[in-house]
Design an enzyme around this catalytic site. Structure first.
Site, PDB file in Angstrom:
ATOM      1  N   GLY A 146       0.803  -1.214   0.000  1.00 47.65           N
ATOM      2  CA  GLY A 146       0.000   0.000   0.000  1.00 47.65           C
ATOM      3  C   GLY A 146       0.835   1.261   0.000  1.00 47.65           C
ATOM      4  O   GLY A 146       1.866   1.356  -0.683  1.00 47.65           O
ATOM      5  N   CYS A 147       0.412   2.235   0.779  1.00 51.05           N
ATOM      6  CA  CYS A 147       1.055   3.551   0.790  1.00 51.05           C
ATOM      7  C   CYS A 147       2.497   3.510   1.291  1.00 51.05           C
ATOM      8  O   CYS A 147       3.274   4.421   1.017  1.00 51.05           O
ATOM      9  CB  CYS A 147       0.231   4.529   1.638  1.00 51.05           C
ATOM     10  N   ALA A 148       2.866   2.480   2.023  1.00 50.28           N
ATOM     11  CA  ALA A 148       4.247   2.361   2.511  1.00 50.28           C
ATOM     12  C   ALA A 148       5.185   1.768   1.469  1.00 50.28           C
ATOM     13  O   ALA A 148       6.401   1.748   1.657  1.00 50.28           O
ATOM     14  CB  ALA A 148       4.288   1.501   3.771  1.00 50.28           C
TER      15      ALA A 148
END
Length: 374
Positions: free
Chosen positions: A157-159
């Site tokens: 995801g966003c990481a």
């Protein structure tokens, strides 16, 4: 001695000191269809008003998102019709490869290299599925060596951009004569499901967008070109995953695709958990928060950036690049922090400048990276 494609040398002599790979360049790419936030607000009203009797109460999230424009893989009218998961995923594979190639070429051209100079390709993506993986498909679009190492990573995801950069750093540290390209590509718009009338999907409609970013990382046995430019060294990296937090962010796999999971508690978690993690990370290098001069943060949203500023007691303008990227591109999941890094690399830095790259993602997790310009 092995000579790179355009005069770059890979010397058998260490540059001395602790092995700390450098970030040499970032290249980015976005799809052609631009949507301003006012249009996105109207689209959401048309889509969700039958499900929310008080829809006007929720629409201000579009105004408060601090986003002006976003880029999508298809025009707005395409999203006004129903599309099955198979069709959306086919478009994901096609567009992800197109944007990925563009981002990688721009990254390598910035330092006058070609794909033949790359030893390892890492590809991060979470917004679609592909087997053969995106990296295998890119082998047919770029002039990579036949024996290049490939690592596809899914589910971050966003990481993902920050995690992928950490994996690139670790590989270049283990093999200091190597050059690694990280590609993060996300087409969040294609995960939109018209039949999902949840609040999480409404919030996601106000934030997420599409884009790709590629980063070149070189081990410290790779001789750099003669240039006045300072390339930041990666000093350290650390991952943190908090227990019992699986429901904070991610996807639920449902019959017609990927259903977004997006907790309203994320800013509160940032305020509570991020500072202890950052302080423990900096302590490993004998540093304190006051030593940080650059913050390269994934702009998950305006409230998340505000929570970072409060938790870390940041100076005004510390997150200027993060806010600018959010305003101009929205949240492109894993690729977004690398767009921020691109802007950071375009600035001049004095020797000794210390920066922190940070992103949050499913797990719920944090990824931190310490950079230093010398």
């Amino acid at each position: 001695m092995i000579r790179g494609n355009r005069g770059w040398d890979r010397s058998s002599q260490r540059n001395g000191g602790t092995c700390m790979p450098r970030i040499l360049a970032v290249g980015t790419a976005v799809p052609e269809y631009e949507l301003n936030q006012h249009e996105a607000r109207q689209f959401a009203y048309n889509c969700f008003h039958d499900s929310f009797s008080d829809i006007e109460r929720y629409l201000p999230i579009f105004d408060h998102a601090a986003i002006q424009t976003r880029r999508f893989s298809r025009p707005r009218t395409w999203f006004e019709q129903e599309h099955g998961f198979a069709e959306r995923n086919r478009i994901y594979t096609e567009v992800a490869c197109h944007l990925g190639e563009e981002a990688i070429r721009r990254c390598l051209q910035a330092v006058e290299l070609s794909a033949t100079d790359v030893d390892h390709l890492i590809v991060v993506s979470t917004s679609g599925l592909a087997t053969p993986s995106l990296d295998a498909r890119l082998m047919n679009q770029l002039e990579f060596q036949r024996h290049i190492k490939r690592t596809p990573i899914w589910g971050l995801g966003c990481a993902g951009g920050a995690v992928g950069l950490s994996r690139a750093y670790e590989y270049a540290r283990a093999f200091p004569d190597s050059m690694v390209v990280l590609l993060a590509v996300e087409l969040c718009s294609l995960t939109f499901r018209r039949r999902d009338h949840s609040k999480s999907n409404l919030v996601a409609t106000s934030l997420f967008a599409d884009g790709a970013a590629a980063v070149l990382v070189a081990g410290d046995q790779v001789s750099l070109p003669h240039s006045a430019k300072r390339y930041p060294r990666v000093v350290d990296a650390m991952s943190t995953t908090w227990p019992d937090s699986l429901d904070v962010m991610g996807w639920d796999v449902v019959d017609d695709g990927l259903k977004v999971v997006f907790s309203r508690d994320i800013p509160a978690i940032v305020q509570r958990e991020v500072r202890p993690a950052v302080e423990a990370f900096l302590e490993r290098s004998g540093l304190s928060l006051g030593r940080l001069q650059r913050i390269i943060a994934h702009p998950g949203g305006a409230k998340v950036l505000a929570a970072y500023e409060e938790a870390l007691e940041l100076r005004p303008q510390s997150m200027h690049h993060s806010r600018t990227v959010l305003n101009q591109y929205g949240n492109m999941s894993s690729a977004t922090v690398l767009f921020v890094l691109e802007r950071e690399l375009q600035e001049s830095h004095q020797a000794g400048t210390v920066g922190l790259l940070t992103a949050l993602g499913p797990g719920f997790s944090s990824e931190l990276m310490l950079l230093e310009w010398d």
